[in-house]
Design a protein around this motif. Structure first.
Motif, PDB file in Angstrom:
ATOM      1  N   ASP A 283       0.818  -1.213   0.000  1.00 38.71           N
ATOM      2  CA  ASP A 283       0.000   0.000   0.000  1.00 38.71           C
ATOM      3  C   ASP A 283       0.855   1.268   0.000  1.00 38.71           C
ATOM      4  OD1 ASP A 283      -2.198  -1.697   2.266  1.00 38.71           O
ATOM      5  OD2 ASP A 283      -2.543  -1.335   0.124  1.00 38.71           O
ATOM      6  N   THR A 284       2.156   1.098   0.137  1.00 36.43           N
ATOM      7  CA  THR A 284       3.055   2.249   0.127  1.00 36.43           C
ATOM      8  C   THR A 284       2.961   2.978  -1.201  1.00 36.43           C
ATOM      9  OG1 THR A 284       4.606   1.248   1.686  1.00 36.43           O
ATOM     10  CG2 THR A 284       5.469   2.972   0.224  1.00 36.43           C
ATOM     11  N   ALA A 285       2.665   4.272  -1.135  1.00 36.95           N
ATOM     12  CA  ALA A 285       2.462   5.073  -2.343  1.00 36.95           C
ATOM     13  C   ALA A 285       2.201   6.517  -1.944  1.00 36.95           C
ATOM     14  CB  ALA A 285       1.276   4.551  -3.147  1.00 36.95           C
ATOM     15  N   ILE A 286       2.188   7.371  -2.942  1.00 40.62           N
ATOM     16  CA  ILE A 286       1.663   8.714  -2.753  1.00 40.62           C
ATOM     17  C   ILE A 286       0.177   8.644  -3.082  1.00 40.62           C
ATOM     18  CG2 ILE A 286       1.743  11.133  -3.439  1.00 40.62           C
ATOM     19  CD1 ILE A 286       4.663  10.689  -4.231  1.00 40.62           C
ATOM     20  N   TYR A 287      -0.635   9.130  -2.184  1.00 43.62           N
ATOM     21  CA  TYR A 287      -2.084   9.104  -2.362  1.00 43.62           C
ATOM     22  C   TYR A 287      -2.567  10.491  -2.762  1.00 43.62           C
ATOM     23  CZ  TYR A 287      -2.374   4.416  -0.466  1.00 43.62           C
ATOM     24  OH  TYR A 287      -2.250   3.048  -0.279  1.00 43.62           O
ATOM     25  N   TYR A 288      -3.317  10.520  -3.852  1.00 42.25           N
ATOM     26  CA  TYR A 288      -3.820  11.774  -4.400  1.00 42.25           C
ATOM     27  C   TYR A 288      -5.350  11.785  -4.312  1.00 42.25           C
ATOM     28  CZ  TYR A 288       0.788  12.157  -6.608  1.00 42.25           C
ATOM     29  OH  TYR A 288       2.129  12.236  -6.842  1.00 42.25           O
ATOM     30  N   CYS A 289      -5.865  12.861  -3.800  1.00 41.36           N
ATOM     31  CA  CYS A 289      -7.306  13.059  -3.802  1.00 41.36           C
ATOM     32  C   CYS A 289      -7.693  13.777  -5.088  1.00 41.36           C
ATOM     33  CB  CYS A 289      -7.718  13.899  -2.600  1.00 41.36           C
ATOM     34  SG  CYS A 289      -9.497  14.250  -2.517  1.00 41.36           S
ATOM     35  N   TYR A 290      -8.824  13.386  -5.657  1.00 40.74           N
ATOM     36  CA  TYR A 290      -9.320  14.112  -6.813  1.00 40.74           C
ATOM     37  C   TYR A 290     -10.763  14.525  -6.559  1.00 40.74           C
ATOM     38  CZ  TYR A 290     -12.428  10.495  -8.676  1.00 40.74           C
ATOM     39  OH  TYR A 290     -13.459   9.605  -8.829  1.00 40.74           O
ATOM     40  N   VAL A 291     -11.116  15.594  -7.200  1.00 44.94           N
ATOM     41  CA  VAL A 291     -12.475  16.137  -7.121  1.00 44.94           C
ATOM     42  C   VAL A 291     -12.961  16.414  -8.535  1.00 44.94           C
ATOM     43  CG1 VAL A 291     -13.894  18.069  -6.343  1.00 44.94           C
ATOM     44  CG2 VAL A 291     -12.068  17.189  -4.871  1.00 44.94           C
ATOM     45  N   ARG A 292     -14.110  15.865  -8.884  1.00 48.24           N
ATOM     46  CA  ARG A 292     -14.713  16.170 -10.185  1.00 48.24           C
ATOM     47  C   ARG A 292     -15.809  17.198  -9.953  1.00 48.24           C
ATOM     48  NH1 ARG A 292     -16.141  11.238 -12.297  1.00 48.24           N
ATOM     49  NH2 ARG A 292     -13.965  11.080 -12.922  1.00 48.24           N
ATOM     50  N   GLU A 293     -15.476  18.421 -10.295  1.00 47.24           N
ATOM     51  CA  GLU A 293     -16.412  19.532 -10.136  1.00 47.24           C
ATOM     52  C   GLU A 293     -17.012  19.801 -11.499  1.00 47.24           C
ATOM     53  OE1 GLU A 293     -16.619  22.989 -11.050  1.00 47.24           O
ATOM     54  OE2 GLU A 293     -18.393  23.140  -9.804  1.00 47.24           O
ATOM     55  N   ARG A 294     -18.272  19.513 -11.618  1.00 46.64           N
ATOM     56  CA  ARG A 294     -18.987  19.477 -12.914  1.00 46.64           C
ATOM     57  C   ARG A 294     -18.213  18.534 -13.826  1.00 46.64           C
ATOM     58  NH1 ARG A 294     -19.996  25.829 -13.697  1.00 46.64           N
ATOM     59  NH2 ARG A 294     -18.117  25.885 -12.405  1.00 46.64           N
ATOM     60  N   LEU A 295     -17.559  19.017 -14.861  1.00 44.45           N
ATOM     61  CA  LEU A 295     -16.863  18.110 -15.786  1.00 44.45           C
ATOM     62  C   LEU A 295     -15.344  18.179 -15.657  1.00 44.45           C
ATOM     63  CD1 LEU A 295     -19.038  18.576 -19.010  1.00 44.45           C
ATOM     64  CD2 LEU A 295     -19.188  16.789 -17.276  1.00 44.45           C
ATOM     65  N   ASP A 296     -14.834  18.956 -14.725  1.00 45.65           N
ATOM     66  CA  ASP A 296     -13.387  19.137 -14.570  1.00 45.65           C
ATOM     67  C   ASP A 296     -12.872  18.370 -13.364  1.00 45.65           C
ATOM     68  OD1 ASP A 296     -13.853  22.557 -15.531  1.00 45.65           O
ATOM     69  OD2 ASP A 296     -13.181  20.880 -16.767  1.00 45.65           O
ATOM     70  N   ASN A 297     -11.680  17.792 -13.513  1.00 43.91           N
ATOM     71  CA  ASN A 297     -11.010  17.098 -12.410  1.00 43.91           C
ATOM     72  C   ASN A 297      -9.937  17.991 -11.800  1.00 43.91           C
ATOM     73  OD1 ASN A 297     -12.487  14.755 -12.624  1.00 43.91           O
ATOM     74  ND2 ASN A 297     -11.041  13.782 -14.015  1.00 43.91           N
ATOM     75  N   TYR A 298      -9.895  18.016 -10.484  1.00 42.49           N
ATOM     76  CA  TYR A 298      -8.879  18.758  -9.751  1.00 42.49           C
ATOM     77  C   TYR A 298      -8.171  17.791  -8.813  1.00 42.49           C
ATOM     78  CZ  TYR A 298     -11.390  22.832 -11.473  1.00 42.49           C
ATOM     79  OH  TYR A 298     -11.993  23.765 -12.281  1.00 42.49           O
ATOM     80  N   TRP A 299      -6.877  18.028  -8.629  1.00 43.70           N
ATOM     81  CA  TRP A 299      -6.055  17.105  -7.859  1.00 43.70           C
ATOM     82  C   TRP A 299      -5.375  17.811  -6.705  1.00 43.70           C
ATOM     83  CZ3 TRP A 299      -5.884  11.939  -9.113  1.00 43.70           C
ATOM     84  CH2 TRP A 299      -6.444  11.590 -10.361  1.00 43.70           C
ATOM     85  N   GLY A 300      -5.188  17.070  -5.622  1.00 44.62           N
ATOM     86  CA  GLY A 300      -4.383  17.555  -4.530  1.00 44.62           C
ATOM     87  C   GLY A 300      -2.913  17.327  -4.812  1.00 44.62           C
ATOM     88  N   GLN A 301      -2.070  17.762  -3.884  1.00 41.72           N
ATOM     89  CA  GLN A 301      -0.625  17.668  -4.081  1.00 41.72           C
ATOM     90  C   GLN A 301      -0.093  16.287  -3.740  1.00 41.72           C
ATOM     91  OE1 GLN A 301      -2.124  18.935  -1.478  1.00 41.72           O
ATOM     92  NE2 GLN A 301      -1.042  18.145   0.315  1.00 41.72           N
ATOM     93  N   GLY A 302      -0.914  15.473  -3.095  1.00 38.58           N
ATOM     94  CA  GLY A 302      -0.511  14.128  -2.734  1.00 38.58           C
ATOM     95  C   GLY A 302       0.008  14.057  -1.311  1.00 38.58           C
ATOM     96  N   THR A 303      -0.199  12.918  -0.688  1.00 36.89           N
ATOM     97  CA  THR A 303       0.322  12.675   0.654  1.00 36.89           C
ATOM     98  C   THR A 303       0.955  11.291   0.689  1.00 36.89           C
ATOM     99  OG1 THR A 303      -0.215  12.717   3.023  1.00 36.89           O
ATOM    100  CG2 THR A 303      -1.892  11.801   1.564  1.00 36.89           C
ATOM    101  N   GLN A 304       2.137  11.220   1.264  1.00 37.16           N
ATOM    102  CA  GLN A 304       2.899   9.968   1.260  1.00 37.16           C
ATOM    103  C   GLN A 304       2.384   9.028   2.348  1.00 37.16           C
ATOM    104  OE1 GLN A 304       5.692   8.929  -0.770  1.00 37.16           O
ATOM    105  NE2 GLN A 304       5.245   6.971   0.247  1.00 37.16           N
ATOM    106  N   VAL A 305       2.149   7.788   1.963  1.00 35.92           N
ATOM    107  CA  VAL A 305       1.827   6.722   2.908  1.00 35.92           C
ATOM    108  C   VAL A 305       2.911   5.661   2.769  1.00 35.92           C
ATOM    109  CG1 VAL A 305       0.217   4.872   3.493  1.00 35.92           C
ATOM    110  CG2 VAL A 305      -0.653   7.146   2.891  1.00 35.92           C
ATOM    111  N   THR A 306       3.579   5.363   3.863  1.00 37.16           N
ATOM    112  CA  THR A 306       4.631   4.352   3.876  1.00 37.16           C
ATOM    113  C   THR A 306       4.294   3.297   4.913  1.00 37.16           C
ATOM    114  OG1 THR A 306       6.297   5.989   3.245  1.00 37.16           O
ATOM    115  CG2 THR A 306       7.094   3.916   4.164  1.00 37.16           C
TER     116      THR A 306
END
Length: 115
Positions: free
Chosen positions: A89-112
């Motif tokens: 499961d070790t990875a950088i985890y990115y949150c995404y948000v689909r606002e209407r038809l556009d996707n926006y991404w967070g900067q990522g958070t490291q999980v080790t």
């Protein structure tokens, strides 16, 4: 524009738990989906889980039964509860948000996950 901010990553031992948070803010009219992707070293980005506006939830087979996505009391916030964590499961985890038809991404958070 929509801003996406994640938090909650860190180092945890195998079998442990972590909770990630994701908050969306800015020019939000309608959020159609929120979720999480992850990218492990040397691998492509993969979907972990997503939650649609209608409440429909998907999980990657690799995390089913261990990870849970939930919406916060603030409808623009989601959480990812990760239990029984494994080294894979070790990875950088990115949150995404689909606002209407556009996707926006967070900067990522490291999980080790390591002992």
């Amino acid at each position: 524009q929509v801003q996406v901010v994640e938090s909650g990553g860190g180092l945890v031992q195998p079998g442990g738990s972590l909770r990630l948070s994701c908050a969306a803010s800015g020019n939000i009219v309608s959020i159609n989906a929120m979720g999480w992707y992850r990218q492990a070293p040397g691998k492509g980005r993969e979907l972990v889980t997503s939650m649609g506006k209608d409440g429909n939830i998907r999980y990657a087979d690799s995390v089913k039964g261990r990870f849970t996505i939930a919406k916060g009391s603030d409808k623009n916030t989601v959480y990812l509860q990760m239990n029984s964590l494994k080294p894979e499961d070790t990875a950088i985890y990115y949150c995404y948000v689909r606002e209407r038809l556009d996707n926006y991404w967070g900067q990522g958070t490291q999980v080790t996950v390591a002992s």
